[in-house]
Motif scaffolding. Sequence first.
Motif, PDB file in Angstrom:
ATOM      1  N   UNK A 204     -13.590   3.043 118.277  1.00  0.00           N
ATOM      2  CA  UNK A 204     -14.357   3.774 117.268  1.00  0.00           C
ATOM      3  C   UNK A 204     -13.580   3.953 115.964  1.00  0.00           C
ATOM      4  N   UNK A 205     -12.399   3.318 115.863  1.00  0.00           N
ATOM      5  CA  UNK A 205     -11.709   3.256 114.585  1.00  0.00           C
ATOM      6  C   UNK A 205     -10.579   4.231 114.385  1.00  0.00           C
ATOM      7  N   UNK A 206     -10.315   5.106 115.351  1.00  0.00           N
ATOM      8  CA  UNK A 206      -9.132   5.955 115.231  1.00  0.00           C
ATOM      9  C   UNK A 206      -7.892   5.076 115.297  1.00  0.00           C
ATOM     10  N   UNK A 207      -6.895   5.409 114.502  1.00  0.00           N
ATOM     11  CA  UNK A 207      -5.670   4.609 114.495  1.00  0.00           C
ATOM     12  C   UNK A 207      -4.469   5.504 114.258  1.00  0.00           C
ATOM     13  N   UNK A 208      -3.331   5.110 114.834  1.00  0.00           N
ATOM     14  CA  UNK A 208      -2.063   5.806 114.613  1.00  0.00           C
ATOM     15  C   UNK A 208      -1.006   4.764 114.300  1.00  0.00           C
ATOM     16  N   UNK A 209       0.024   5.205 113.567  1.00  0.00           N
ATOM     17  CA  UNK A 209       1.116   4.309 113.183  1.00  0.00           C
ATOM     18  C   UNK A 209       2.439   4.920 113.614  1.00  0.00           C
ATOM     19  N   UNK A 210       3.261   4.117 114.279  1.00  0.00           N
ATOM     20  CA  UNK A 210       4.612   4.520 114.641  1.00  0.00           C
ATOM     21  C   UNK A 210       5.553   4.302 113.449  1.00  0.00           C
ATOM     22  N   UNK A 211       6.708   4.948 113.439  1.00  0.00           N
ATOM     23  CA  UNK A 211       7.688   4.666 112.385  1.00  0.00           C
ATOM     24  C   UNK A 211       8.049   3.180 112.358  1.00  0.00           C
ATOM     25  N   UNK A 212       8.250   2.656 111.169  1.00  0.00           N
ATOM     26  CA  UNK A 212       8.666   1.255 111.020  1.00  0.00           C
ATOM     27  C   UNK A 212      10.093   1.121 111.533  1.00  0.00           C
ATOM     28  N   UNK A 213      10.331   0.061 112.307  1.00  0.00           N
ATOM     29  CA  UNK A 213      11.628  -0.116 112.947  1.00  0.00           C
ATOM     30  C   UNK A 213      12.319  -1.366 112.422  1.00  0.00           C
ATOM     31  N   UNK A 214      13.643  -1.383 112.577  1.00  0.00           N
ATOM     32  CA  UNK A 214      14.421  -2.591 112.326  1.00  0.00           C
ATOM     33  C   UNK A 214      14.590  -3.337 113.641  1.00  0.00           C
ATOM     34  N   UNK A 215      14.334  -4.632 113.602  1.00  0.00           N
ATOM     35  CA  UNK A 215      14.444  -5.477 114.787  1.00  0.00           C
ATOM     36  C   UNK A 215      15.540  -6.506 114.548  1.00  0.00           C
TER      37      UNK A 215
END
Length: 388
Positions: A204-215
């Motif tokens: 239904x379009x809910x979204x979450x974002x995690x902190x950007x990480x270094x890989x």
Amino acid sequence: MTFPVVGMIGGGQLARMTHEAGIPLGIRFKLLSDTPQDSAAQAVQNVVVGDYRDLDTLRAFAEGCDVLTFDHEHVPTEHLLVLRAEGHAVRPGPEALVYAQDKGLMRKRLTELGVPCPRHRLVTDPADVTRFAAEGGDGGDGGDGGGYPVVLKTVRGGYDGKGVWVVRSEAGAAEPFRAGVPVLAEELVPFSRELAANVVRSPHGQAVAYPVVESVQVDGVCDTVIAPAPGLPEELALQAQELALTVARELGVVGHLAVELFETPDGRVLVNELAMRPHNSGHWTQDGAVTSQFANHLRAVLDLPLGDPRPRAPWTVMANVLGGDYPDMYQGYLHCMARDPQLKIHMYGKDVKPGRKVGHVTAYGDDLADVRARARHAADYLRGTITE
């Protein structure tokens, strides 16, 4: 109340850890695994051994499942379209998943959306690679001139550095074409480091974002992930998160999406790869975030409200444990656990083979140098490259 059955196609460690995240919620699992010895097959009760490339096998497996999801992107798109047409919920859907399956289609669609990517195009033979290289001028990295070196990728099937070549001349460009599959040419990006933006989106379009990480990659394989990416300007971190959320929305992704990125010396981010499943760059969330990528992937495919993605500590570092010449890793637990009671060890139940991902460790805390050293020490000790 009848709890739903999640059908997981693929029996690797991602399925194993997703199943683990579903246990506290009472979510039931049904697994389609290549063999009974696969990582997840050792932990899931309801296991079907079969070939994910066979439509009849997929049809039989889908019966009794409330939703189908994946721990890899290799199920044929045409089979997923049939399953959905027959009334099965497939998440992510085939129209989205194809962009993680086919690098050529991914590049084309992202370019249409205005998402920053390396210069690229499909090439037909080594001579065409030389023409592509020339279009970009001198690569400036010690190649043979004419725009070399360039990166060549088979459009389907590559992972962990497989199916990817850095070529420095037309003569060196022959190997990727021997498989007889389409080949994508890309400029060799002069990047300062690799990043990853992990997001989760529900139907239904809910979204979450995690902190950007270094890989941190070693020989094409993810070695260490640092969360959050140290020294990343807030503006660029927000740009990367917004980019990933835009890609998830525009491609119609349901579940976890990892957007692997290049950070360039002039302060830009370019999309390298997409993965529409839990991803190595998100393993740190098992211990370092309020809600792990695995739990949120499950919530998304079941259309439950998503969990908080915020970190629990200022720094979390994940280090992959690779196989080496020391097969009895269990003996290393005594040292690692005694040395660092806060350390978290996650093993996948795999036979130890040199260079193979067999587990990972996470450490967290207030001091990045200390956290990184703790994770690195444990991973190296379990592998046997250090003995004290």
